[in-house]
Design an enzyme around this catalytic site. Structure first.
Site, mmCIF file in Angstrom:
data_model
loop_
_atom_site.group_PDB
_atom_site.id
_atom_site.type_symbol
_atom_site.label_atom_id
_atom_site.label_comp_id
_atom_site.label_asym_id
_atom_site.label_seq_id
_atom_site.Cartn_x
_atom_site.Cartn_y
_atom_site.Cartn_z
ATOM 1 N N ARG A 157 -5.764 2.999 -26.415
ATOM 2 C CA ARG A 157 -6.195 3.082 -25.027
ATOM 3 C C ARG A 157 -7.105 1.906 -24.677
ATOM 4 O O ARG A 157 -7.048 1.349 -23.580
ATOM 5 C CB ARG A 157 -6.961 4.388 -24.775
ATOM 6 N N TYR B 72 1.195 0.588 2.386
ATOM 7 C CA TYR B 72 2.032 1.542 1.659
ATOM 8 C C TYR B 72 1.509 2.963 1.900
ATOM 9 O O TYR B 72 0.300 3.205 1.893
ATOM 10 C CB TYR B 72 2.015 1.184 0.177
ATOM 11 N N ASP C 255 -2.717 -6.844 -1.754
ATOM 12 C CA ASP C 255 -1.529 -6.222 -2.354
ATOM 13 C C ASP C 255 -0.379 -7.210 -2.221
ATOM 14 O O ASP C 255 0.094 -7.493 -1.114
ATOM 15 C CB ASP C 255 -1.220 -4.910 -1.630
ATOM 16 N N LYS D 101 7.957 -2.623 -8.783
ATOM 17 C CA LYS D 101 8.850 -3.267 -7.829
ATOM 18 C C LYS D 101 9.360 -4.620 -8.363
ATOM 19 O O LYS D 101 9.969 -4.668 -9.423
ATOM 20 C CB LYS D 101 8.142 -3.420 -6.485
#
Length: 479
Positions: free
Chosen positions: A137, A189, A262, A287
């Site tokens: 992690r 978004y 973004d 994406k």
């Protein structure tokens, strides 16, 4: 003739001497010498050191002295150096996408492709003395390769990968505290809108949604407690364009505010927000960056030490990290990013031009069209456009829905940026969580269709759209 040459070549089982190869040998010294030069490009580095774009300049000699370079002939799919008025392509982008963070010498096996490291824990030399990794992690070899590559592609210093785009949004927002204020682009978004309105608000963080395409609106919305400005450009789904530098100039007048851009709709291939003053470049890696619709992931790239240190702490402290296998898949997807985006650019622009003059369409939205109101802004901050196109269908939501159902090549589905072409109605799908009155105000009407043009043959996409529109829109509306 060429097929005959190949057949004879295969039968002989030897490599014939070709003039082109001889010329390359003379220009580079020798093939062996070239191989040695290539091998010098990436040396082993401390696992804690982040690779930046400056480290990858010498990985390959990208052109030969005194000879034309291919980059001059293929700018984002445009021939003869015609880049449509946009910025020139970023130097060495395709090379960085293949090699940044991928040094075979960092592995004992010298693996050319970074292996998938599934280990959750790592052996230490002595108590508290690890070799760069202690728990997966906190840090993972496969993830680090990806994060280094992401940093290089965005021309940043640090890259951080997260389990999803919204996990990255959440981590960034955790840099704020109760009582702080966010200025956000109004057309963002749907998941970002929902997070700010319904999640961040529960932590006592206020958000003002404004039209950031006019930088004066950003300046007017800033309050004494404003800590973050969040822009998205082009926006999802109406493809409005924000002048990153203009907003950054305003933000930098306030020392306690940072700017997040973004970059999901563009990918690092077409736009680098950090180059224009943003403090953080954000991606839904799901994406374009991954590009194969098989991974959910988010990423953050920054060159600010203070922001990186805080985000790295949060990434470890509450653990929104992606799996090593997903990191491997994205790392593989990035290697073809430059090639894919050129085809997305070609298809998206061709489809937009076709729709702009189609009798069944009310209006077409594409920042790659000269008719777009922010086309000059797009040209000064981007090297091209992706495959995103939106348009309004004559006949209302009924015709728009029928259009999607008549498509044969485009797939009716959410998401975007994959090699396959997708189509949806944002108002009924990805942006349904945005309040209806806000959708109407933003122009997200129910007859608005969003296309993500993939990398199929251009004519096939246009033919599919044409037949779908003619099947869905009543003939009396064809004007």
């Amino acid at each position: 003739m060429f097929l005959g040459f190949l057949r004879s070549f295969c039968k002989r089982g030897s490599i014939p001497k070709l003039p082109g190869i001889a010329q390359i040998s003379r220009c580079s010294g020798s093939v062996g010498g070239l191989a040695k030069n290539i091998s010098r490009g990436y040396r082993p580095r401390d696992p804690q050191v982040t690779l930046t774009s400056s480290h990858v300049i010498t990985r390959h000699q990208t052109h030969l002295p005194g000879r034309a370079t291919f980059s001059n002939m293929a700018n984002n799919g445009c021939m003869d150096g015609d880049n449509g008025g946009f910025l020139p392509p970023f130097p060495r982008f395709g090379t960085d996408a293949v090699h940044a963070g991928q040094d075979p010498d960092q592995w004992v096996s010298k693996a050319v492709i970074p292996p998938i490291s599934l280990a959750t824990t790592f052996k230490q030399k002595a108590p508290g003395q690890h070799c760069g990794y202690e728990y997966s992690r906190s840090g993972n070899p496969t993830r680090q390769c990806l994060e280094q590559c992401l940093a290089a592609l965005e021309n940043g210093k640090y890259g951080l990968a997260f389990a999803s785009g919204l996990a990255a949004t959440d981590c960034i927002t955790k840099l704020l505290q109760t009582g702080d204020h966010i200025v956000s682009m109004d057309d963002v978004y749907g998941g970002t809108n929902r997070y700010f309105r319904q999640v961040a608000s529960r932590a006592g963080i206020e958000t003002s949604f404004v039209d950031c395409t006019d930088a004066k609106n950003v300046a007017a919305a800033i309050k004494p407690n404003t800590k973050m400005v969040w822009i998205e450009t082009p926006t999802n789904p109406t493809l409005r364009v924000v002048d990153i530098q203009a907003v950054a100039d305003i933000v930098k007048q306030h020392k306690d505010i940072f700017l997040v851009a973004d970059n999901t709709f563009m990918s690092a291939y077409f736009q680098r927000p950090l180059n224009h003053g943003a403090d953080i470049a954000f991606h839904s890696i799901t994406k374009y960056m991954n590009g194969h619709s098989d991974v959910v992931m988010g990423a953050v790239v920054t060159s600010r030490d203070d922001i990186h240190d805080k985000l790295r702490f949060l990434q470890n402290a509450y653990g929104p990290v992606p799996s090593p296998f997903d990191c491997f898949l994205v790392n593989r997807g990035l290697k073809t990013l430059a090639v894919r985006m050129k085809q997305h650019h070609q298809n998206g622009l061709a489809v937009a031009k076709f729709l702009e003059n189609h009798p069944c369409v009310i209006k077409t939205f594409s920042p790659g069209l000269p008719s777009h109101p922010s086309y000059p802004v797009m040209q000064k901050q981007a090297t091209g456009c992706s495959g995103m196109v939106t348009f309004r269908v004559k006949g209302g939501v009924e015709a728009a829905s029928k259009f999607l159902q008549h498509l044969k090549l485009f797939t009716l589905a959410e998401s975007l940026g994959g090699i396959e072409s997708l189509a949806e109605i944002p108002g009924l799908m990805t942006h349904l969580s945005v309040p209806k009155d806000q959708r109407d105000q933003l122009g997200i009407h129910d007859d608005l269709v969003r296309l993500s043009c993939g990398i199929e043959e251009t004519d096939d996409l246009i033919n599919d759209i044409d037949q779908g529109l003619k099947a869905a829109v009543p003939a009396e509306l064809w004007k």
